[in-house]
Design a protein around this motif. Structure first.
Motif, mmCIF file in Angstrom:
data_model
loop_
_atom_site.group_PDB
_atom_site.id
_atom_site.type_symbol
_atom_site.label_atom_id
_atom_site.label_comp_id
_atom_site.label_asym_id
_atom_site.label_seq_id
_atom_site.Cartn_x
_atom_site.Cartn_y
_atom_site.Cartn_z
ATOM 1 N N CYS A 92 0.968 -1.084 -0.226
ATOM 2 C CA CYS A 92 0.192 -0.163 -0.334
ATOM 3 C C CYS A 92 1.034 1.654 -0.104
ATOM 4 O O CYS A 92 0.154 2.354 -0.887
ATOM 5 N N ARG A 93 2.154 0.982 1.129
ATOM 6 C CA ARG A 93 2.822 2.303 1.315
ATOM 7 C C ARG A 93 3.288 2.947 -0.214
ATOM 8 O O ARG A 93 3.698 3.922 -0.929
ATOM 9 N N GLU A 96 1.124 3.982 -2.915
ATOM 10 C CA GLU A 96 1.154 5.839 -2.284
ATOM 11 C C GLU A 96 2.167 6.345 -2.852
ATOM 12 O O GLU A 96 2.055 7.155 -3.538
ATOM 13 N N THR A 167 1.177 3.109 -12.396
ATOM 14 C CA THR A 167 0.903 3.645 -11.779
ATOM 15 C C THR A 167 1.612 4.554 -12.208
ATOM 16 O O THR A 167 0.463 6.237 -12.281
ATOM 17 N N THR A 191 -5.546 11.858 -7.765
ATOM 18 C CA THR A 191 -4.861 11.099 -6.880
ATOM 19 C C THR A 191 -5.550 10.174 -6.190
ATOM 20 O O THR A 191 -5.307 8.738 -6.173
ATOM 21 N N PRO A 192 -6.531 10.596 -5.172
ATOM 22 C CA PRO A 192 -7.038 9.509 -4.044
ATOM 23 C C PRO A 192 -7.924 8.454 -4.819
ATOM 24 O O PRO A 192 -7.952 6.910 -4.174
ATOM 25 N N THR A 195 -5.760 6.229 -6.138
ATOM 26 C CA THR A 195 -5.092 5.039 -6.130
ATOM 27 C C THR A 195 -5.712 4.081 -4.743
ATOM 28 O O THR A 195 -5.068 2.933 -4.955
ATOM 29 N N THR A 199 -4.209 0.004 -5.966
ATOM 30 C CA THR A 199 -4.158 -0.459 -5.106
ATOM 31 C C THR A 199 -5.014 -1.663 -4.717
ATOM 32 O O THR A 199 -4.585 -2.971 -3.957
#
Length: 208
Positions: A92-93, A96, A167, A191-192, A195, A199
């Motif tokens: 996830c990180r 992101e 991405t 973006t959110p 993402t 994800t």
């Protein structure tokens, strides 16, 4: 008489180099290596053209410095992937951070993509050394997670290819994306949403 100290001169150099690199990123993304000029980049940076030659020499050296910086910044998010990390949290990180880079520095992605489309004449050595070593090391971590039953079996190297494709498309093909969506770019919401989608897709494929 006030004289600059070695520390202040070093700080000034770092600031100027950073400004030049970011300006060069934007110009090379728009015009390509052949179309870009040192005068264009100097204008974009708001600095005398002589500064560019002083810090980086010729245009090809500046182009190489831009690509080196982009690759360095792209590799940094891999730090989240360690043997002791939770696979879901780490992936996830990583996603992101990759999405944030695509949103904040789309020109960097486009410069790099254009270089690769032309056969990577300037950075092929880096791809075969730095990038390859980093990816194989992190793929080994993922293989360890799989062996320990912490995630579903996947091709760990190709997992990175999939994440990069998913991405970086938001930087390289943003015009196409917004044309299809029928919207104007709005990073605060775009973006959110993107993402969360990428994800979710990757995690499900990894059994997480």
């Amino acid at each position: 008489m006030n004289r600059s100290t070695p520390t202040s001169r070093r700080q000034t150099r770092q600031v100027n180099e950073s400004v030049i690199l970011r300006a060069a990123e934007r110009v090379f993304a728009r015009a390509g290596f052949e179309g870009a000029t040192m005068a264009d980049i100097a204008n974009e940076a708001g600095l005398p053209k002589a500064n560019l030659h002083y810090y980086f020499g010729a245009k090809r050296a500046l182009y190489r410095a831009v690509l080196d910086a982009v690759l360095h910044d792209w590799l940094a998010p891999l730090d989240a992937i360690t043997p002791e990390a939770d696979p879901r949290t780490a992936l996830c990180r990583y996603i992101e951070l990759k999405m944030a880079l695509a949103a904040e520095r789309p020109h960097a992605s486009r410069v790099f993509a254009n270089e690769l489309l032309h056969g990577a004449p300037v950075v092929l050595d880096l791809l075969r050394t730095d990038l390859r070593q980093q990816v194989l090391a992190k793929a080994a971590v993922i293989d360890g997670w799989i062996a320990a039953g912490r995630m579903a079996p996947v091709d760990s190297v190709h997992l990175f290819f999939t994440i990069w494709a998913a991405t970086q498309t938001y930087a390289d093909f943003d015009v196409q994306i917004h044309a299809v969506l029928g919207t104007e770019p709005n990073p605060a919401t775009d973006t959110p949403r993107a993402t969360a989608h990428v994800t979710s897709l990757i995690l499900r494929g990894c059994g997480l």
